[in-house]
Design an enzyme around this catalytic site. Structure first.
Site, mmCIF file in Angstrom:
data_model
loop_
_atom_site.group_PDB
_atom_site.id
_atom_site.type_symbol
_atom_site.label_atom_id
_atom_site.label_comp_id
_atom_site.label_asym_id
_atom_site.label_seq_id
_atom_site.Cartn_x
_atom_site.Cartn_y
_atom_site.Cartn_z
ATOM 1 C CD GLU A 132 6.253 1.563 -12.199
ATOM 2 O OE1 GLU A 132 6.609 2.723 -12.413
ATOM 3 O OE2 GLU A 132 6.106 1.100 -11.056
ATOM 4 C CG HIS A 221 1.949 -0.811 -5.298
ATOM 5 N ND1 HIS A 221 2.604 -0.930 -4.090
ATOM 6 C CD2 HIS A 221 2.892 -0.938 -6.259
ATOM 7 C CE1 HIS A 221 3.901 -1.098 -4.317
ATOM 8 N NE2 HIS A 221 4.106 -1.111 -5.620
ATOM 9 C CG ASP A 252 1.742 -1.533 -0.844
ATOM 10 O OD1 ASP A 252 1.011 -1.421 -1.845
ATOM 11 O OD2 ASP A 252 2.750 -0.810 -0.654
HETATM 12 O O1 9MR Z 1 9.143 2.104 -2.272
HETATM 13 C C1 9MR Z 1 9.854 2.926 -3.177
HETATM 14 C C2 9MR Z 1 10.097 4.293 -2.540
HETATM 15 O O2 9MR Z 1 11.018 4.162 -1.482
HETATM 16 C C3 9MR Z 1 10.618 5.279 -3.575
HETATM 17 O O3 9MR Z 1 10.710 6.563 -2.989
HETATM 18 C C4 9MR Z 1 9.693 5.258 -4.780
HETATM 19 C C5 9MR Z 1 10.167 6.243 -5.844
HETATM 20 O O4 9MR Z 1 9.528 6.045 -7.050
HETATM 21 O O5 9MR Z 1 9.646 3.955 -5.321
HETATM 22 C C6 9MR Z 1 9.038 3.051 -4.446
HETATM 23 O O6 9MR Z 1 8.938 1.764 -5.059
HETATM 24 C C7 9MR Z 1 8.201 1.679 -6.271
HETATM 25 C C8 9MR Z 1 8.782 0.536 -7.060
HETATM 26 O O7 9MR Z 1 10.153 0.698 -7.255
HETATM 27 C C9 9MR Z 1 8.083 0.392 -8.417
HETATM 28 N N1 9MR Z 1 6.655 0.282 -8.258
HETATM 29 C C10 9MR Z 1 6.017 1.282 -7.414
HETATM 30 C C11 9MR Z 1 6.712 1.348 -6.056
HETATM 31 C C12 9MR Z 1 5.999 2.316 -5.133
HETATM 32 O O8 9MR Z 1 6.089 3.616 -5.622
#
Ligand code: 9MR
Length: 338
Positions: A132, A221, A252
């Site tokens: 990102e 996503h 998802d």
């Molecule tokens: O699924 C992850 C969640 O448990 C965390 O709280 C969150 C914090 O930013 O990150 C989520 O995973 C992310 C991933 O690492 C990067 N892309 C977006 C995902 C969904 O937010």
């Protein structure tokens, strides 16, 4: 069911939003979860357990236990691992944000990459080295690297060390584990759009500089209120044509739940078609070798906590009953065998 050259993965639930969810750590405590994780998947991605705030919470303090357990689990079950992630603006501990001196920050990042990548050398199939790194068109200042030049979430490494740090992160990761395939990873890049084109241009530049970049990954996503990314396949193909691998890394499919909280059949069917469409795009592109969903049951999904009134984004209900999306993936893989 998957072809030999494609692994099917999931995030291994733990850390992040799970910490405040009121249930014990899913990966270590939920037996049924572990059983399905072992049986249904050939690739595993630590959902949070290799991120900075989890694995390197304080200066000089590494917390490897959870990541070690995931890598050991994967090996015991004949699975590969996707490492996630090294150069990211989010889930970075305060002590890293506090470093102002560029030489010091650079040394800290180099040490982190060498230590974390080196620890699992030879045991990680793919690493999301940079995650990102572009801000979005809808952010203030628009599409650009997260370099602090506008009011976007800032990546302090790019801000304080300049964009050249991206190439260095790849070089350090490659030196620490020459076998791992090294990826750029982001969301909102599924379609052939301005953001994916910014990555395409960056990838070309890095390859021209002989930077060890091996792949481009689409998080995916998705949300049913937006159209299906119909240019996904062509978009993946243009990265494939650069000689890069491609991967789906966090798929998802969320949607707004009806007032009674129960998805309609039409929503479930559209969700299934969306999962299937993404898998078909990956199957159609030669070097799309990894297809990962971001969790496999609704109970542990990150979605409800981040998007009010949305949910049911995964392929299994809270009790692990399979949804139409699960069957759609299964049938699509079966059809690919013929
Ligand atoms: O699924 C992850 C969640 O448990 C965390 O709280 C969150 C914090 O930013 O990150 C989520 O995973 C992310 C991933 O690492 C990067 N892309 C977006 C995902 C969904 O937010």
């Amino acid at each position: 069911m998957a072809p030999d050259d494609l692994v099917i993965g999931t995030a291994a639930a733990g850390g992040g939003h799970h910490l405040d969810a009121g249930y014990p750590d899913p990966f270590t405590h939920d037996k049924k979860y572990r059983k399905l994780l072992a049986a249904e998947f050939s690739s595993v991605s630590p959902e949070n357990q290799m991120k900075w705030d989890f694995i390197h919470p304080e200066r000089g303090v590494y917390n490897f236990a959870a990541a070690d357990a995931i890598v050991d689990f994967a090996e015991a079950n004949g699975q590969v691992v996707r490492g996630h992630t090294l150069l990211w603006h989010s889930q970075l501990p305060a002590w890293v944000h506090a470093i102002e001196d560029p030489a010091e920050l650079r040394a800290v990042l180099k040490d982190h990459i060498e230590t974390v990548v080196g620890r699992y050398a030879g045991r990680i199939q793919q690493w999301d080295v940079a995650n990102e790194i572009f801000a979005d068109e809808w952010d203030k200042g628009g599409l650009r690297l997260r370099d602090g030049s506008a009011e976007h979430a800032v990546n302090p490494f790019i801000e304080k060390l300049g964009p050249g740090i991206i190439a260095d992160a790849f070089r350090w990761a490659h030196a620490a584990d020459p076998q791992a395939k090294l990826f750029l990873n982001d969301y909102a890049v599924e379609d052939w759009n301005r953001k994916s084109t910014a990555y395409y241009d960056l990838a070309k530049q890095l390859l021209a500089q002989k930077v060890p970049l091996h792949g481009f990954a689409f998080q995916a996503h998705l949300d049913l209120q937006y159209p299906f990314p119909s240019t996904l396949r062509a978009n993946m193909q243009r990265f494939d044509d650069l000689g890069l691998e491609t991967a789906i890394t966090e798929l998802d499919v969320r949607f707004t739940l009806p007032a009674n909280g129960v998805p309609t059949d039409a929503q479930l069917a559209q969700q299934a078609a969306t999962y299937q469409g993404v898998l078909e795009a990956c199957l159609a592109v030669e070097d799309c070798n990894s297809f990962t969903i971001w969790g496999f049951n609704d109970k542990y999904s990150w979605v409800p906590g981040f998007f009010s009134s949305q949910g049911a984004a995964t392929v299994m209900w809270e009790d692990y009953e399979r949804k139409p999306a699960y069957h759609a993936l299964h049938e699509t893989l079966a059809a690919a065998q013929d």
